[in-house]
Scaffold this motif. Structure first.
Motif, PDB file in Angstrom:
ATOM      1  N   LYS A 117     115.437 -25.370   5.453  1.00 53.36           N
ATOM      2  CA  LYS A 117     115.958 -25.912   4.193  1.00 53.36           C
ATOM      3  C   LYS A 117     114.841 -26.102   3.178  1.00 53.36           C
ATOM      4  O   LYS A 117     115.088 -26.399   2.023  1.00 53.36           O
ATOM      5  CB  LYS A 117     116.699 -27.223   4.446  1.00 53.36           C
ATOM      6  N   ASN A 118     113.608 -25.935   3.607  1.00 50.06           N
ATOM      7  CA  ASN A 118     112.481 -26.138   2.696  1.00 50.06           C
ATOM      8  C   ASN A 118     112.103 -24.850   1.976  1.00 50.06           C
ATOM      9  O   ASN A 118     112.555 -23.761   2.327  1.00 50.06           O
ATOM     10  CB  ASN A 118     111.269 -26.667   3.460  1.00 50.06           C
ATOM     11  N   ASP A 119     111.204 -25.002   1.027  1.00 47.51           N
ATOM     12  CA  ASP A 119     110.877 -23.871   0.165  1.00 47.51           C
ATOM     13  C   ASP A 119     109.369 -23.744  -0.051  1.00 47.51           C
ATOM     14  O   ASP A 119     108.940 -23.394  -1.158  1.00 47.51           O
ATOM     15  CB  ASP A 119     111.580 -24.061  -1.191  1.00 47.51           C
ATOM     16  N   CYS A 120     108.594 -23.999   0.974  1.00 50.05           N
ATOM     17  CA  CYS A 120     107.135 -23.881   0.847  1.00 50.05           C
ATOM     18  C   CYS A 120     106.826 -22.508   0.238  1.00 50.05           C
ATOM     19  O   CYS A 120     107.355 -21.492   0.707  1.00 50.05           O
ATOM     20  CB  CYS A 120     106.485 -23.999   2.227  1.00 50.05           C
ATOM     21  N   TYR A 121     105.986 -22.494  -0.777  1.00 48.40           N
ATOM     22  CA  TYR A 121     105.777 -21.245  -1.529  1.00 48.40           C
ATOM     23  C   TYR A 121     105.126 -20.134  -0.707  1.00 48.40           C
ATOM     24  O   TYR A 121     105.191 -18.970  -1.068  1.00 48.40           O
ATOM     25  CB  TYR A 121     104.886 -21.516  -2.753  1.00 48.40           C
ATOM     26  N   TYR A 122     104.469 -20.527   0.396  1.00 50.06           N
ATOM     27  CA  TYR A 122     103.675 -19.549   1.161  1.00 50.06           C
ATOM     28  C   TYR A 122     104.452 -18.907   2.312  1.00 50.06           C
ATOM     29  O   TYR A 122     103.985 -17.920   2.884  1.00 50.06           O
ATOM     30  CB  TYR A 122     102.418 -20.241   1.732  1.00 50.06           C
ATOM     31  N   CYS A 123     105.622 -19.423   2.670  1.00 50.16           N
ATOM     32  CA  CYS A 123     106.209 -19.078   3.974  1.00 50.16           C
ATOM     33  C   CYS A 123     107.404 -18.129   3.855  1.00 50.16           C
ATOM     34  O   CYS A 123     108.323 -18.356   3.056  1.00 50.16           O
ATOM     35  CB  CYS A 123     106.634 -20.376   4.665  1.00 50.16           C
ATOM     36  N   GLY A 124     107.417 -17.121   4.682  1.00 47.69           N
ATOM     37  CA  GLY A 124     108.500 -16.137   4.673  1.00 47.69           C
ATOM     38  C   GLY A 124     109.843 -16.704   5.089  1.00 47.69           C
ATOM     39  O   GLY A 124     110.890 -16.102   4.822  1.00 47.69           O
ATOM     40  N   LEU A 125     109.866 -17.864   5.740  1.00 50.27           N
ATOM     41  CA  LEU A 125     111.139 -18.451   6.171  1.00 50.27           C
ATOM     42  C   LEU A 125     111.742 -19.376   5.113  1.00 50.27           C
ATOM     43  O   LEU A 125     112.815 -19.945   5.322  1.00 50.27           O
ATOM     44  CB  LEU A 125     110.954 -19.259   7.471  1.00 50.27           C
ATOM     45  N   ARG A 126     111.060 -19.527   3.995  1.00 52.67           N
ATOM     46  CA  ARG A 126     111.521 -20.478   2.970  1.00 52.67           C
ATOM     47  C   ARG A 126     112.980 -20.180   2.586  1.00 52.67           C
ATOM     48  O   ARG A 126     113.429 -19.027   2.581  1.00 52.67           O
ATOM     49  CB  ARG A 126     110.610 -20.435   1.750  1.00 52.67           C
ATOM     50  N   ALA A 127     113.700 -21.267   2.273  1.00 53.31           N
ATOM     51  CA  ALA A 127     115.126 -21.120   1.978  1.00 53.31           C
ATOM     52  C   ALA A 127     115.366 -20.114   0.861  1.00 53.31           C
ATOM     53  O   ALA A 127     116.360 -19.373   0.877  1.00 53.31           O
ATOM     54  CB  ALA A 127     115.702 -22.487   1.597  1.00 53.31           C
ATOM     55  N   GLY A 142     111.950 -23.525  11.685  1.00 52.80           N
ATOM     56  CA  GLY A 142     112.104 -24.035  10.334  1.00 52.80           C
ATOM     57  C   GLY A 142     112.844 -25.366  10.389  1.00 52.80           C
ATOM     58  O   GLY A 142     113.341 -25.773  11.450  1.00 52.80           O
ATOM     59  N   GLU A 143     112.938 -26.047   9.260  1.00 53.22           N
ATOM     60  CA  GLU A 143     113.688 -27.307   9.233  1.00 53.22           C
ATOM     61  C   GLU A 143     115.171 -26.954   9.139  1.00 53.22           C
ATOM     62  O   GLU A 143     115.716 -26.771   8.056  1.00 53.22           O
ATOM     63  CB  GLU A 143     113.211 -28.195   8.084  1.00 53.22           C
ATOM     64  N   ASP A 144     115.774 -26.827  10.297  1.00 51.91           N
ATOM     65  CA  ASP A 144     117.143 -26.350  10.413  1.00 51.91           C
ATOM     66  C   ASP A 144     118.045 -27.529  10.784  1.00 51.91           C
ATOM     67  O   ASP A 144     117.961 -28.057  11.893  1.00 51.91           O
ATOM     68  CB  ASP A 144     117.175 -25.280  11.522  1.00 51.91           C
TER      69      ASP A 144
HETATM   70 FE1  SF4 Z   1     107.829 -24.632   5.123  1.00 52.29          FE
HETATM   71 FE2  SF4 Z   1     107.907 -24.682   7.847  1.00 52.29          FE
HETATM   72 FE3  SF4 Z   1     110.101 -24.103   6.408  1.00 52.29          FE
HETATM   73 FE4  SF4 Z   1     108.128 -22.360   6.477  1.00 52.29          FE
HETATM   74  S1  SF4 Z   1     109.351 -22.999   8.226  1.00 52.29           S
HETATM   75  S2  SF4 Z   1     109.306 -23.015   4.652  1.00 52.29           S
HETATM   76  S3  SF4 Z   1     106.346 -23.716   6.567  1.00 52.29           S
HETATM   77  S4  SF4 Z   1     108.972 -26.062   6.408  1.00 52.29           S
END
Ligand code: SF4
Ligand code: SAM
Length: 347
Positions: free
Chosen positions: A66-76, A111-113
Motif C-alpha cells: 500500500k506504500n509508494d516509496c519512490y525507489y521500490c518496484g513494488l510501490r502501489a 510489501g505492506e499488504d
Molecule cells: Fe516501500 Fe517496502 Fe512497499 Fe517497497 S515493499 S514500496 S520498500 S514499503
C-alpha cells in the motif's frame, strides 16, 4: 600510510566516531583505507564469529504494497508490477523445504499488504514455531502498530527487520511521499526493541540524493541504536519507478561501509545482500570478505520469484536460491568460510 589511519585506529579501539569523523572516513576513502578497514574488520569478525556464515531462508510472502516509496518496484503506484500473495499453506511448505535444506531461520518478507492481518499471521506463526521449534522466525513486513508487533511477538516471531532507510529526515522525505513518516519509522523501531524483538535496521547505499553526511548519520544511528542486525545494499533503480533513471549505488562503497559497521559493533549480524549479488556476480563473496557474516538465499516458490522485483535485474532464479545451498557452501568454502546450520543469533 593513509592520513585516515588515526580515525581507523580510533574506530577499532572505541567502536565509535563522531558524525563528522564518519563523514571524513567516507569522503576521504581510497583503496588503501578500504583494505586497512577490511583487514581490521575481518580480524574482529573472526574473533566473534570465526569463519562461520549464517544463512536465512527468505520467503517473499506478498508483492502487494500500500506504500509508494519512490525507489521500490513494488510501490502501489507501479501499475505494471505483478502482484501475488502466498497462502499460509504455501508459506509453511517453503519452511518445510527450507528446514530440509538446513535453514534454521525463516524470514517472512513482503510489501505492506493489508491482507496479512494479525488474524492471518498469528496462527501461521504458531504453526511454524510448533512444527519447527528449533527455528527462528524473522518478520519483515513494514510498519504496523505497536499492538500488532506485540501480538506477532507473542505468537512466536523472534526478529523483525525494518530498515530505517536513512537517518536523515530531509533525505527520508526525498525518498518517500508526504504521507509516509520518518518519525513513524523511527518510532516503530523503538517499539520493536521495547517489545523484545531482535531488531534489524538498515539502509540503501547510493540512494538518490544521498550524501556522505547522510551516510555518516546512518552509521551514527546504528552505533547508538545497537541493533541485532543491519542490512545494507546498493540502491538499484527500477525502470517503472520515479527513480528509474537514477544511478545505482556501488559494490565498492557498500563493502567499505560493511567493514566500518563491523568495527562499530563487532557482533552485528551483517548480511551480504541480494542487491550486492545482483550488481556483481561475486558481490556476496565481496560482502563476506569485507566483514559481513550472513547470507539470505531465496526460498520463495520459484513461480513467484520474478514478481518480487524491487529493482531491475534482481537475481532470483539461479544459484543464489536456497535450493542451491550446496553451491553456496562451496563458494563460501572457496574463500575460506563455512556455512552453518544454526539459528544464527548474535553472539
Ligand atoms: Fe516501500 Fe517496502 Fe512497499 Fe517497497 S515493499 S514500496 S520498500 S514499503
Ligand atoms: N515492505 C517492507 C519494508 O519496506 O520494510 C519490507 C520489504 S522491502 C521490499 C525491503 C527493502 O528493500 C527495503 O527496506 C529497501 O531498503 C529495499 N529496496 C527497495 N527498493 C530497492 C531498490 N530499488 N534498490 C535496493 N533496495 C531496495
Amino acid at each position: 600510510m593513509t592520513d585516515l589511519l588515526p580515525l581507523i585506529d580510533k574506530l577499532e579501539r572505541a567502536h565509535s566516531l563522531s558524525r563528522e569523523e564518519y563523514e571524513i572516513l567516507i569522503s576521504g576513502r581510497n583503496n588503501e583505507t578500504a583494505s586497512l578497514l577490511r583487514e581490521r574488520a575481518l580480524r574482529l569478525r573472526r574473533q566473534v564469529y570465526g569463519n562461520t556464515v549464517y544463512v536465512r531462508g527468505l520467503i517473499e510472502i506478498s508483492s502487494y504494497c500500500k506504500n509508494d516509496c519512490y525507489y521500490c518496484g513494488l510501490r502501489a503506484g507501479n501499475q505494471k508490477a505483478q502482484r501475488y500473495r502466498l497462502t499460509p499453506e504455501e508459506i509453511l511448505s517453503c519452511c518445510r523445504e527450507g528446514w530440509e535444506l538446513g535453514f534454521r531461520t525463516f524470514v517472512l518478507q513482503g510489501g505492506e499488504d493489508p491482507w496479512f492481518t494479525d488474524q492471518v499471521l498469528c496462527p501461521l506463526l504458531v504453526r511454524i514455531k510448533t512444527e519447527f521449534p528449533d527455528c527462528a522466525v524473522t518478520l519483515s513486513l513494514g510498519e504496523r502498530g505497536e499492538a500488532s508487533f506485540q501480538r506477532l511477538r507473542d505468537a512466536g516471531a523472534d526478529r523483525y527487520l525494518l530498515r530505517h532507510e536513512t537517518a536523515s529526515r530531509a533525505h527520508y522525505e526525498k525518498l518517500h511521499p508526504p504521507r509516509m513518516s520518518y518519525d513513524n519509522r523511527m518510532e516503530c523501531l523503538r517499539q520493536l526493541r521495547g517489545i523484545g524483538y531482535q531488531v534489524g535496521l538498515g539502509f540503501m547505499v547510493g540512494s538518490p540524493f544521498q550524501t556522505a553526511a547522510d551516510l555518516a548519520a546512518d552509521l551514527k544511528f546504528v552505533e547508538e541504536f545497537r541493533p541485532a542486525m543491519c542490512g545494507i545494499g546498493p540502491f538499484i533503480p527500477h525502470h517503472d519507478t520515479p527513480f528509474g533513471d537514477r544511478p545505482g549505488g556501488s559494490v565498492e562503497l557498500t563493502c567499505y561501509l560493511l567493514s566500518i559497521l563491523r568495527l562499530i559493533q563487532p557482533n552485528l549480524l551483517l548480511p551480504a545482500t541480494t542487491a550486492l549479488g545482483t550488481l556483481d556476480p561475486l558481490g556476496r563473496e565481496k560482502g563476506i570478505q569485507a566483514g559481513a557474516n550472513v547470507v539470505m538465499p531465496n526460498l520463495s516458490p520459484v513461480g513467484v520469484r520474478k514478481k518480487y522485483m524491487l529493482y531491475d535485474n534482481k537475481i532470483c532464479t539461479g544459484e543464489e536460491s536456497a535450493q542451491c545451498r550446496g553451491y553456496l557452501s562451496a563458494r563460501m568454502a572457496s574463500i575460506g568460510y563455512e556455512v552453518v546450520t544454526d539459528r544464527g543469533d548474535p553472539k
